[in-house]
Each structure stands twice: as structure tokens, then as C-alpha cells.
Design an enzyme around this catalytic site. Structure first.
Site, short mmCIF file in Angstrom:
data_model
loop_
_atom_site.label_atom_id
_atom_site.label_comp_id
_atom_site.label_asym_id
_atom_site.label_seq_id
_atom_site.Cartn_x
_atom_site.Cartn_y
_atom_site.Cartn_z
N SER A 105 0.87 -1.18 0.00
CA SER A 105 0.00 0.00 0.00
C SER A 105 0.90 1.22 0.00
O SER A 105 1.73 1.37 0.89
CB SER A 105 -0.90 0.01 1.24
OG SER A 105 -1.54 1.26 1.35
N ARG A 106 0.75 2.08 -1.01
CA ARG A 106 1.64 3.24 -1.12
C ARG A 106 1.20 4.40 -0.24
O ARG A 106 1.77 5.47 -0.29
CB ARG A 106 1.76 3.66 -2.59
CG ARG A 106 2.36 2.55 -3.44
CD ARG A 106 2.80 2.99 -4.82
NE ARG A 106 3.23 1.82 -5.56
CZ ARG A 106 2.54 1.22 -6.52
NH1 ARG A 106 1.36 1.71 -6.87
NH2 ARG A 106 3.00 0.17 -7.14
#
Length: 527
Positions: free
Chosen positions: A392-393
Site C-alpha cells: 500500500s503506497r
């Protein structure tokens, strides 16, 4: 005296004036075209010299079409109805508008097609509606704010290691039958808690190219779990035309934008964009557009990027948000800041090939991906998330403080365990430290396993992760982990500790109470 001498000039002027007053000077001009050729859902029309791309056309029998190609002598359009209702020589009228969908609060709990028409047999959708454009530019950078508010999925593996924030685009990717839809449905079901406690996330589930029986099963699951009352189901099934499957995700985004732009939170699930890409390829080939890699048209990347870019977290400044770019006329005066639209696109891979054309396109567009592994699924680790290549960025920005505290090292611990386990297969005797690390890793993996459609509240997740991070399961067997989870949640239910954890607060006292309960449960299971 002749008759002409008896006519008075004022009488003539009165007659002329009365005649002129009755004349209607407004002439009606309408541009109409003629069907040259029709077949396979595509129609070629001559005579619409001033038509625009993406304009809706209307046939005399009520059938609609949308212009896709503007040629030198004719226009090509895709039909939004059966091909057999249109014949060569039929008259076509311009509408001078692009495709729109009537969005209403009463849509919640309903099943609709790509253009907002109900197909669940419960009658028309009533109440005040707002016309939302199906195709619309995404909000500009100035109207956005960073993603910092969590969207809880209820899945401990995701909320701890791959957190999703409101306004994010997180891809769910994997082979068929690996539980991709289950993750999305679990996330929708988990929004029930927020809906009951005044912080609703309105959900839109878009089913593209799926069997009607599959969609009916999903709708029934949502109804049983009490999730249908805050969900809209948009479906363009396998029996529907390629045009309807192409438009369905855009209609889902338009419904989500209605909630986002009125200051609320929405979640849209696209299940799945691989089928939309196939539908768009079919439409493009029928329109005789040149094909590229894997026979997809050259603008296939743009198809998904303009769709997913519409997910956003809007700024709270009301004086700015009223000037948002490409705001529909129907929303002027109703727009509010602070809303969000979160997107969960789903992509199906073939034999785990994430380097194929469509998967790499969508991976590069989204803010992270959850990769589901067939081998993990077959081993019973469900949700079958491959922690190594899932990311997850947004990360810890989308976690509440207590979750961030207990889950900070969860992902790296799991990655180290996976690596150590693969090496331990070649080794006979293990030293005590390695054996303990492997035992903890196996129990943590078991802790992440969750029954389908049974999401955990965030407070429950934090309590279980606390047990995991502090090795409170070291004295039980791996087969006893599910029983440990059930007993822990039973003992914690209704306590002050779980109420504080639900708000994101964790103190030493709460930690001690979790340790005491865990010790009692462990002792009970060890008998």
C-alpha cells in the site's frame, strides 16, 4: 364611389398587425441522420455533420447510441440496445448531450444496469435525482488533500500490513477462484459498523461480465449481512452487450462522485476491469480502430487511468471546493468539501502472470496492490494474500494510532518468516531461536486466516495483533489458534479495553488487561 376608395388605411394596418401577431417566428432546426449500416452493436450514420464525440443519439423507436468515431463522411456509434431494433435507412436524432445517469439517495439497496435503470423487480427508483455525467474529468490537484483517514476492510491481514485509506485506489489482483471478490464484499460488509455509528461509507459494487446467478448470490449475501441498505449494485452481465459492460464502471464512478461531492464517503468496487478491457477491445475492433498489444486498442491505458483517477479525497475548504473543475450543473449549490471516493479495482491474472498487459497497466495506475496467491489459497490461508509483493503506497498514514503501534513490524516479520521457512525445508535440526521464530510465524499466519464474510472490528484486530506481537500464543498449539481467537474476542466483548481500542487508543493498562485475558485463555486451552 369605387370599392377601393372605401378601404381605409387604418383598417388595413389593423388587419396586418393582428395577422403578424399570430406568426410564430421561432423556427425549429433539428439535425437528423440516416443509418447507412448496422451490425454487431455498431451503427454507421450519415448526415450528422455537427455531431460530437461521446454524444448520445436517439432513434425513432427509443433506442439510444453513443458516438465513438467521427469519420469524414459519417459517424460510428455503439448501440445501447438490441441491434435488431435498428435497420438501414432509419432516422437518427442528435440529443446534444453526453451519457448521464440519474443518481438518487433511493438508489441505495437497489440493483441497476449501466444507465441507472432498476433491474431488481422492485419498481422504479423514486425521489429527487441528480443527473451525473458518466464520463467526467477527475478533480485537479488543488481540490485534493492527502489520504490520511483509514477505510477499514475488517480483514486483519490487510488493515495491519496493507492499509487502505479513504480516497485511495488499491488493486486486488490474482488468478480466478482466489477470493478477490470475497475481499471486496468483506470490505462492504465491514462498513456496517460506521453506518450504524454515524460515519457511513456508501458502497457501489460494479459487476462486469458476470453471470446473473453470481450477482444474485452476492446481492443476497449483502442483504443477509445488513449491507445492502448502504450499497448500490451496478451490473452489466455476461449476457449484456459489450457497450453496456464498457460503460458500467463509469456509471459506478458517477454514483460514487455524487456522494463524494456532497461531502460524504464512498467506496466503489470494479469487479472486474479485465472484463471491461475485453469489452472495450471488442467495441474497438468492431469500430475498426487499429489494434495493438494483445489486440487491445492504443488507448486501453487511458480507459483505466481516467476511470481510476476519479477516486480522490477532497479538501475541506468550502470556498475552494465550489470552484472544482468539471463540476456538473446539477451539483452546483449542493457541493461540499471533505468527501472521498475510494476505488477497489479487481484484475484477474492468467497463471499468476502479473506482467501481462492489463495487469501492469492497472498496477502502474493504482496506489498499491493486494496480490492473492493460488498456492496460499489451496493451503487454506484465506484471504490468500502474498505479503511479499502486496503493498500500500499510503501505508501507516491510513492507520489509527493504536493499529500503527501494534502492527508496525507485522509485515517485515511475516516476510522474514516466509524466507526463513523456505530455507528451513532443507535443514534437519533447527536451533532453538530459529524454531521459536518459525513457530511464532506459523501462529501469526494462522491468526491472519479469517472466515469468509466475517470481518473483525478494528478494536478486535488490534487486540489480536497485540497477542501476536507480544508472543502471547507461545504456549498453545498451532491448531488451537482459531479457538484462542474466538475465546479472546468473547472475553473482550463489551469491555472498556475494546472500546478504547476501537477509538484508536492503547495504554499500558489496556495492554495488561489483554495479557491477563490471553493468559487465562491459554491456560484454559492447555488443560
Amino acid at each position: 364611389m369605387s370599392r377601393t376608395d372605401s378601404i381605409k388605411p387604418e383598417e388595413i394596418s389593423e388587419i396586418l398587425l393582428s395577422e403578424l401577431q399570430d406568426i410564430k417566428l421561432s423556427s425549429k432546426y433539428e439535425e437528423v441522420g440516416t443509418v447507412l449500416q448496422v451490425g454487431d452493436g455498431v451503427v454507421q450514420i450519415y448526415g450528422l455533420d455537427h455531431a460530437e464525440s461521446q454524444e448520445v443519439l436517439m432513434f425513432d423507436n427509443g433506442t439510444k447510441a453513443v458516438i465513438m468515431n467521427l469519420e469524414e463522411d459519417y459517424v460510428s456509434a455503439i448501440l445501447l440496445g438490441p441491434t435488431d431494433l435498428v435497420e438501414e435507412g432509419d432516422t437518427v436524432h442528435r440529443t446534444k448531450r453526453t451519457p448521464c445517469i440519474a443518481v438518487s439517495e433511493k438508489m441505495l439497496g437497489r440493483v441497476i444496469n449501466s444507465f441507472g435503470e432498476p433491474i431488481d423487480g422492485h419498481g422504479p427508483i423514486e425521489g429527487e435525482s441528480v443527473m451525473m455525467p458518466v464520463e467526467r474529468k477527475a478533480p485537479g490537484v488543488i481540490f485534493r488533500q492527502p489520504v490520511k483517514e483509514p477505510l477499514q476492510t475488517g480483514l486483519i491481514a490487510i488493515d495491519s500490513m496493507i492499509p487502505i485509506g479513504r480516497g485511495q485506489r488499491e488493486l486486488i489482483i490474482g488468478d480466478r477462484q482466489t477470493g478477490k471478490t470475497a475481499i471486496a464484499i468483506d470490505t462492504i460488509i465491514n462498513q456496517r459498523y460506521g453506518f450504524e455509528h454515524g460515519d457511513p461509507v456508501y458502497c457501489i459494487y460494479v459487476a462486469i461480465g458476470q453471470k446473473a446467478s453470481t450477482v444474485a448470490s452476492i446481492v443476497e449475501t449483502l442483504r443477509q449481512k445488513g449491507a445492502l441498505e448502504y450499497t448500490v449494485v451496478v451490473t452489466a452481465g455476461a449476457a449484456d452487450s459489450a457497450a453496456m459492460q464498457y460503460f458500467a464502471p463509469f456509471s459506478g464512478a458517477a454514483i460514487g462522485e455524487y456522494f463524494r461531492d456532497t461531502g460524504r464517503h464512498a467506496l466503489v468496487v470494479y469487479d472486474d476491469l479485465s472484463k471491461q478491457a475485453v469489452a472495450y477491445r471488442e467495441v474497438s475492433l468492431l469500430l475498426r480502430r487499429p489494434s495493438g498489444r494483445e489486440a487491445y486498442p492504443g488507448d486501453i491505458f487511458y480507459l483505466h487511468s481516467r476511470l481510476l483517477e476519479r477516486a480522490a479525497k477532497l479538501i475541506d475548504q468550502q470556498e475552494l471546493i465550489v470552484h472544482m473543475n468539471d463540476l456538473p450543473e446539477s451539483l452546483k449549490g449542493k457541493v461540499k468539501g471533505g468527501g472521498s471516493l475510494t476505488a477497489l479495482p479487481i484484475i484477474e491474472t492468467q497463471a499468476g502472470d502479473v506482467a501481462a498487459y492489463i495487469p501492469t497497466n492497472v498496477i502502474s495506475i493504482t496506489d498499491g496492490q493486494i496480490f492473492l496467491d493460488t498456492n496460499l489459497f489451496n493451503q487454506g490461508n484465506r484471504p490468500a494474500i502474498n505479503v511479499g509483493i502486496s503493498v500500500s503506497r499510503v501505508g501507516g498514514n491510513a492507520q489509527i494510532p493504536a493499529m500503527k503501534k501494534v502492527a508496525g513490524s507485522a509485515k517485515i516479520n511475516q516476510a522474514q518468516y516466509s524466507e526463513l521457512e523456505s530455507f528451513s525445508r532443507f535443514s534437519g535440526d533447527l536451533d532453538p531461536v530459529t524454531a521459536r521464530t518459525l513457530d511464532t510465524g506459523r501462529k501469526n499466519t494462522k491468526l491472519m486466516v479469517q472466515p469468509q464474510y466475517s470481518p473483525y472490528k478494528v478494536g478486535e484486530q488490534i487486540a489480536l495483533l497485540y497477542c501476536s506481537m507480544h508472543s502471547l500464543m507461545s504456549n498453545i498449539k498451532i491448531t488451537q489458534v482459531p479457538a484462542f481467537i474466538n475465546k479472546m474476542l468473547e472475553r473482550l466483548a463489551g469491555t472498556e479495553a475494546i472500546a478504547s481500542l476501537q477509538k484508536g487508543l492503547i495504554t499500558d493498562e489496556i495492554g495488561k488487561s489483554i495479557e491477563t485475558i490471553a493468559a487465562d485463555v491459554t491456560a484454559e486451552l492447555s488443560k
